[in-house]
Design an enzyme around this catalytic site. Structure first.
Site, PDB file in Angstrom:
ATOM      1  N   VAL A   1      82.900  27.689  79.598  1.00 11.11           N
ATOM      2  CA  VAL A   1      82.534  28.781  79.634  1.00 11.11           C
ATOM      3  C   VAL A   1      83.339  30.125  79.698  1.00 11.11           C
ATOM      4  CG1 VAL A   1      81.159  30.909  79.708  1.00 11.11           C
ATOM      5  CG2 VAL A   1      80.262  27.862  79.130  1.00 11.11           C
ATOM      6  N   CYS A   2      84.206  29.644  80.832  1.00 11.90           N
ATOM      7  CA  CYS A   2      84.544  31.021  81.252  1.00 11.90           C
ATOM      8  C   CYS A   2      85.864  32.110  80.785  1.00 11.90           C
ATOM      9  CB  CYS A   2      85.173  30.850  82.605  1.00 11.90           C
ATOM     10  SG  CYS A   2      83.936  29.840  83.782  1.00 11.90           S
ATOM     11  N   PRO A   3      86.604  31.553  80.078  1.00  7.93           N
ATOM     12  CA  PRO A   3      87.565  31.916  79.312  1.00  7.93           C
ATOM     13  C   PRO A   3      87.205  32.017  78.157  1.00  7.93           C
ATOM     14  CG  PRO A   3      87.475  29.197  78.647  1.00  7.93           C
ATOM     15  CD  PRO A   3      86.840  29.490  79.761  1.00  7.93           C
TER      16      PRO A   3
END
Lengths: 196, 196, 196, 196, 196, 196, 196, 196, 196, 196
Positions: free
Chosen positions: B50-52
């Site tokens: 998710v983070c990117p």
């Protein structure tokens, strides 16, 4: 900000509905027992100017929240009697006539203290040789999104003068529901209907 | 949730920029000394999925933030070396190549502890006759909006799997700026250009 | 009941006047600095039924208090905004339109706590593993008579449902004034004009 | 002033009646067990000048209290022997001959301490390197109205030189009885026979 | 340095293997339950320069350790995700591709704290009026040799910049095994095959 | 294992040299003031079997240590008198005749306690109603490498029966010196003269 | 009984004289400043039966005490007002008319507490969940002889029903004076005029 | 002086009788078990000058005490051996030959400490950095009259140089016995045979 | 010096006998279980000059002690290995060859600490910010005589340089045995065979 | 037994000499200021049987002690008056007539407490709900040898019934003096005139 991912406090708070009835409302049980999501929003004071626009905005979007199995609850530290007076004041007179969701009357600050959202500081008073509180001891504009298990999945606090955006809460409910259904995480800026 | 309306902690934290330089970054001084607003966003871990998307979304909106005199800073508890490795990983390989704003490497958790945003609990271990931590001891998806005085005017925390909405942060910056300029409070759902 | 014979606490409290102005009022200084006697009466809540009759009764007798160099001040734990709304509500609608003396808005309970007149008890809550307050955390019907030195010469508390007798306070002010002037103590049932 | 709405302390105190008998009297049980209201009034000292007028005034109104199912009890910190000597002193000699209700002899201050009505302060004495009491350690002019359950429904304290008004106590007993019977609250200045 | 001669702490720690699986690994049980010796080595950080040479050196000697019934385990305070990214980075790019033994991801520092091998100090910060940590809070180059009972028989710590000598650990394992088999102590510089 | 990277304790300890002189030796000052590296090795007891082989092995390598600007110091908790007797005992009789470096006589355990290398545990004794020590209260086979600033750059502890490898200490001194001279870190298995 | 040989406490106590004046009396200063011996006797209560016989007996011997440079002072815990009433009561009516020495009114028990002569015990009361006092909290029949330096040279306490012997106090004053004058100790049963 | 009206301490103390036997004597049981009154008198030291006159005086009156069912017991802090030596010393040599009542040898001060009659003070000693006792740590001339229940009905303490009056103790025993028999209190100066 | 008349501590201590065996020896049980008297003597250190003369002197008198049913035990804080080396050193070389009684090796100071006979003081060390011990932490020349019940009947301590007199210990054993047999106390300078 | 090698406590104690004078004697100053050695011996009680033989034995050897520059001082916990009586009792009557050295009268046990030589234990007494002392609280037969600096060089304690050997103390004084003069240590059984 320790409450995300944890259970919302299970405590009875006085509330007022549009019929003028004072009753006990337990936010956690409202979610858990009725299998609903809950949006709980706090505002500083009845009979002020910004606040009613937020209360009317949530009222206007109430159908959208209901579609999403979500109950809306307002909250301040005024008494039930004051809520009722405000509910009976016309919108044009700065009142909130027409609001149909319940409003917590956390006059004893039990819940606001647990959530640590009171805009208050202690100050030493030399004359009295003791600590007194500065400010009116009312809450910030805090918002909580709670799922059907009573678990908080979003919390946010705005500084006093900035109103909230109802659509953003609908978006986050959609995203969380998407994760619940599909087990997929939602990337940044995700919106229902757009590609994840 | 005590930090809204207060000064952001003044502390040096290691950070990595896109050049591969490790340097000290003090978020409070970044705002105060450079007379900027700051958006600080935390994500749990480098090299996850998710983070990117969030890091790329903030990168994509960087020009909009700059127009609003706002600096964007990312943050996690990984080391500068790991940030640099991730910055050198192509977007298609799950990397964040192309991100140009600095990323805090709060490996010693000094700042995350002060903000109380670590997703962590203590658990008694019978074998060891002591308390140990459960979980990876990484942060929630917390976001802070800070004004030119270093004062926090919004804080929000999302549960792990829900990505953030960049536009909502731009809206809140606009609303707060409107209050700063005009001394008018912003009602619910206010947006720049629409009627207040 | 330790306060008779002692100085009234010197503390600033928010107050509302009939003009809608919020201002700081220090009861002790009101007496001491202006060389006045003060009658301070507390009632539980705005927008209830018994209370307005007391507020109107004190208004009706205001001239008698003024003749006796006595300032009347009302007080509850509601906010200034709520007091103003109530002052703007017609008597027939349960409002207190026409009241001209100031009303303390002890929303943070600083003064009520010092006087120990909050109708409140702590109760252990098993679910929350902590103490919470029972009741609305509002005040009893307490009354204080304070002399020109800021010294309390009468204090009384009535249980919730019993209204006060304005004439009895006038009688006690007369008796105390008689002692101040003549150095004579006043026997039981003493009234001005009757034989002591 | 914490006692309104609570149970009066259940404790045996020495008392003297007009027959010269010393006996134990428990005010709470007097109310609860005999299903009576109680008016308990304290005065500072036997053999002083103001006090007898109050004792005679309560004696004169005794029939009115009895009509209202109310027992009258006097109280000071003198011994039973002193009460008896005063009861045997003629009214014209400053005595209280003719008083028929019992008088508490709270010589050990057990009850006065619980009620916190002793006119006393601690003072550090340099010669003795310890704290001593200032004043005679006698009580204020405090009055309690107690209902048939033993619950206090009024408490009031007057500064030393101001005598009490017996009629006001009769009025409050009437008002409280009205509430007991009719479930109606009594507005300000309410009196039996007048319109509520 | 209290751990030699004692049992290694029995605690589950996240680990990553070359397949990309995150799993729980308990070093003590690895020795005790599988009747193996264990060599556990810590390095400061993933994606640095010295460290991979050590990881490759242990990999190269893995067969020798296996001959001696010894399991090799690496360890740092990075997350499993970061270990996996590093395992997928080619040796020529500073990665550790090809390493097949498991690597602990002691992100919450539970085990490193128990062993007291974190390169960290507390420092008082005047602005924040509290203690903060200096440094990245990562581990020294510590090595543990553990026997089949889970008892530590060697521990050593090198300052950051000095790499370890794999052969010396093989020699110590041989010497200890010699003592286990023959009950003979091993003199200085003893090596298997040479005369004791 | 907290001492790597820190200063070695600055404390005077009794020592014996081969001349039979008892003198005070401060290991930290030996390094710092004389600008030398120090190898300090502890052994459990005089007049045992393993230990002399280690003492002779260090003696045999003394020239190699001197070439590397390194002082060798032995240490146990026996008294200087016992060291002297052992130094006067022939090698063939289990003595250490021929050893020329000084040996600490840490009979009061001051230094061993600071380094936490005593092989000792407390045990509750029921008869004596107190804690007693188990074991002889002597040290493990601990080794310290200290640089010219008095900073520890290696520490290691072996379980009782395993002798030390003098060559490994020479290798670590070379590697550390290489870092001091060239600012290059030394990879695993590095040896002087081989390629780094 | 620690006070013999020590200085009597220096403290002001209210006292009543036969003129009806309330004044402060400090027993220690009465001795020290006026260069007098003092006989201080305590009795339990005014308006009882034994006590007046003692008060009259001391009055009858007053001349004898004066011959011996000795001041007589009586004391109880009643108020000055009660002492005055008793002084105005005829001897035949159980009063003490005719007494001319001062009587301490230790209503606040300051002095009686210091001397530890109150006939009082604490008792736990289950209903009240606290300690209360048993008995009237009045003094024993204690007597003190004090010399011209304010030093106590005799103290004695009789159980309630036994009256004191005035002659014995005269004898002890004589004996002590004899020692003061002649430096000779007085044997048992010594009396002035008899052989020592 | 808290012991009047209370039970005398029940404790065994060494005593010496005229036969030279050391035995245990419990004053309380002497009264209670044998149904006797007890006069217990303390003197400072054996082999001094005043003391023997008192011991002989009590011996001379022994028959009078026996007539009144009263046991006489002497007491000091000397050892039994010293008492015996003194009993064997002729009266003319300052001894107490001829004394037949027992004498307590409270060498360990157990009883004297409980009665708080030791003439002793603590003093800080700078050389020794601690508190030491001033004086010989011997008792005052204290006397106790104890009834058949073991209850103290008189206690008195004389300063060192003043001898006691045996007749006064006989008078108090008579008065107390009179009260025991007739239930009448004894006025001041009361003596058996005179009118009460 | 609290141990005379009390039981000797019951604790196992390592000991060495002339055969070179290390074994556990409990002094108290040696006396109690074997029905022996014990002479236990401590000396500071093995391999010094005074000490062997004492050890040989006790050896020379061993037969005399045995005649008196008395076991001799030596003791120091050296290890068993050191005792053994000393036992194997010829008398002419300063050794104690020929000693046949056991010697305690109280290396962990358990027993010496209980007896409080270590010649040691704490000293604050500024560099180390802690307390360290001064001196070698060895024992004084203390001697204990213990009877067949394990009770100490003599203890003595000599300053370091003064040797003990074996005959005096024999004399004290004889005297104590005389008391045990005859119940007669032994006067000063008593010796067996001379008149008591 | 911590006092050997330390300074004897510097404290004034009452003492009696053969002239019957009570005076203050400070043992430490006796040694230090007069440049003497001191032998201080304690015995349990005056007027007992063993003790006088010891006192006479020290008297008989007084010349020998004086030759050695040594002062003899006796000590018990009896009073000076008792010492004087015993000094006046003929030897044949169990007295100590003829003793010329001073005897401490440590009646308040100040010095005996510091030396910890009282034969005393605390015991809980159920009737009294407190601790009392067992035994007479007198001293053991303890002896101290003190040098000209006030430093203790021997201490010894004998159980009650065993008398001391005066010659052994002379021997130890000689040995210590030998060390002072010659710097040579004295071996076991050393005696002046014999070979060391």
């Amino acid at each position: 900000m320790a409450i995300v991912g944890r259970q919302f406090p299970s405590i009875d708070v006085d509330a007022m509905n549009e019929m003028g009835d004072t009753f006990k409302l337990n936010v956690f049980e409202e979610a858990k027992n009725k299998n609903k999501k809950v949006l709980l929003f706090w505002y500083p004071k009845d009979f002020t100017f910004v606040c009613p626009t937020e209360l009317h905005a949530f009222q206007a979007a109430l159908e959208e929240f209901e579609k999403r199995n979500t109950v809306v609850i307002g909250a301040s530290c005024d008494t039930p009697e004051v809520h009722f007076a405000w509910l009976n004041t016309a919108k044009d007179d700065g009142g909130i006539e027409g609001v149909t969701y319940p409003i917590l009357a956390d006059s004893n600050r039990n819940l606001a203290n647990m959530l640590d959202i009171l805009d208050v500081e202690q100050e030493y008073n030399d004359d009295l040789e003791g600590y007194i509180l500065k400010g009116d001891n009312v809450t910030f504009r805090a918002t909580y999104l709670i799922d059907e298990e009573g678990t908080v999945f979003h919390e946010g606090v705005n500084h006093m003068p900035v109103g909230r955006n109802v659509n953003e809460f609908l978006r986050m409910i959609d995203a969380y529901t998407h994760v619940q259904k599909n087990g997929e995480v939602c990337p940044a800026n995700w919106e229902e209907g757009k590609d994840a």
